[in-house]
Design a protein around this motif. Structure first.
Motif, PDB file in Angstrom:
ATOM      1  N   GLY A   1       0.853  -1.181   0.000  1.00 24.04           N
ATOM      2  CA  GLY A   1       0.000   0.000   0.000  1.00 24.04           C
ATOM      3  C   GLY A   1       0.893   1.237   0.000  1.00 24.04           C
ATOM      4  N   VAL A   2       0.775   2.064  -1.042  1.00 31.51           N
ATOM      5  CA  VAL A   2       1.633   3.248  -1.146  1.00 31.51           C
ATOM      6  C   VAL A   2       1.210   4.289  -0.124  1.00 31.51           C
ATOM      7  N   GLU A   3      -0.072   4.477   0.013  1.00 32.66           N
ATOM      8  CA  GLU A   3      -0.595   5.385   1.034  1.00 32.66           C
ATOM      9  C   GLU A   3      -1.394   4.523   1.991  1.00 32.66           C
ATOM     10  N   GLY A   4      -1.018   4.544   3.220  1.00 35.70           N
ATOM     11  CA  GLY A   4      -1.663   3.682   4.203  1.00 35.70           C
ATOM     12  C   GLY A   4      -3.053   4.143   4.596  1.00 35.70           C
TER      13      GLY A   4
ATOM     14  N   ASP B   1      -4.630  -7.862   4.735  1.00 36.38           N
ATOM     15  CA  ASP B   1      -6.047  -7.499   4.826  1.00 36.38           C
ATOM     16  C   ASP B   1      -6.257  -5.990   4.801  1.00 36.38           C
ATOM     17  N   LEU B   2      -5.228  -5.231   5.117  1.00 36.57           N
ATOM     18  CA  LEU B   2      -5.348  -3.771   5.154  1.00 36.57           C
ATOM     19  C   LEU B   2      -4.972  -3.099   3.837  1.00 36.57           C
ATOM     20  N   LEU B   3      -4.615  -3.880   2.821  1.00 37.05           N
ATOM     21  CA  LEU B   3      -4.264  -3.298   1.523  1.00 37.05           C
ATOM     22  C   LEU B   3      -5.409  -2.476   0.938  1.00 37.05           C
ATOM     23  N   ALA B   4      -6.632  -2.892   1.183  1.00 33.35           N
ATOM     24  CA  ALA B   4      -7.785  -2.179   0.636  1.00 33.35           C
ATOM     25  C   ALA B   4      -7.906  -0.774   1.213  1.00 33.35           C
TER      26      ALA B   4
ATOM     27  N   ALA C   1      -6.137   9.372   4.089  1.00 36.62           N
ATOM     28  CA  ALA C   1      -7.353  10.164   3.850  1.00 36.62           C
ATOM     29  C   ALA C   1      -7.605  11.125   5.010  1.00 36.62           C
ATOM     30  N   GLN C   2      -7.355  10.677   6.224  1.00 35.84           N
ATOM     31  CA  GLN C   2      -7.530  11.559   7.379  1.00 35.84           C
ATOM     32  C   GLN C   2      -6.515  12.694   7.354  1.00 35.84           C
TER      33      GLN C   2
ATOM     34  N   ALA D   1       0.904   4.615  10.819  1.00 39.64           N
ATOM     35  CA  ALA D   1      -0.181   3.698  10.447  1.00 39.64           C
ATOM     36  C   ALA D   1       0.159   2.951   9.155  1.00 39.64           C
ATOM     37  N   ALA D   2       0.767   3.648   8.197  1.00 37.42           N
ATOM     38  CA  ALA D   2       1.159   3.005   6.936  1.00 37.42           C
ATOM     39  C   ALA D   2       2.197   1.926   7.184  1.00 37.42           C
ATOM     40  N   ARG D   3       3.149   2.211   8.050  1.00 36.98           N
ATOM     41  CA  ARG D   3       4.192   1.212   8.351  1.00 36.98           C
ATOM     42  C   ARG D   3       3.613  -0.003   9.067  1.00 36.98           C
ATOM     43  N   LEU D   4       2.687   0.238   9.980  1.00 34.73           N
ATOM     44  CA  LEU D   4       2.063  -0.873  10.703  1.00 34.73           C
ATOM     45  C   LEU D   4       1.202  -1.725   9.781  1.00 34.73           C
ATOM     46  N   ALA D   5       0.534  -1.093   8.828  1.00 29.90           N
ATOM     47  CA  ALA D   5      -0.357  -1.818   7.915  1.00 29.90           C
ATOM     48  C   ALA D   5       0.412  -2.656   6.904  1.00 29.90           C
ATOM     49  N   ASP D   6       1.679  -2.322   6.648  1.00 33.65           N
ATOM     50  CA  ASP D   6       2.478  -3.030   5.641  1.00 33.65           C
ATOM     51  C   ASP D   6       2.497  -4.539   5.830  1.00 33.65           C
TER      52      ASP D   6
END
Length: 61
Positions: free
Chosen positions: A5-8, A47-50, A12-13, A38-43
């Motif tokens: 994910g380029v932008e976590g 399931d968080l790619l969406a 948007a927030q 948040a982006a680093r944690l989602a990497d």
């Protein structure tokens, strides 16, 4: 192939905060740092790619 994910999920927030402030936020602003964290944690969680605005696909031969 690996997807990133380029932008976590916080991007948007972050954009909403910038829009409300009427200017881009500095890189040391707490909202910017939280979105980056948040982006680093989602990497590590496919399931968080969406939640990412853009995806990067990496493939090797």
């Amino acid at each position: 192939m690996t997807l990133y994910g380029v932008e976590g999920p916080g991007w948007a927030q972050l954009k909403a905060v910038e829009q409300d402030a009427g200017r881009p936020l500095a890189e040391n602003h707490p909202a910017f740092e939280a979105a980056l964290r948040a982006a680093r944690l989602a990497d590590g969680h496919p399931d968080l790619l969406a939640a990412a605005s853009h995806l990067l696909a990496v493939a090797r031969r």
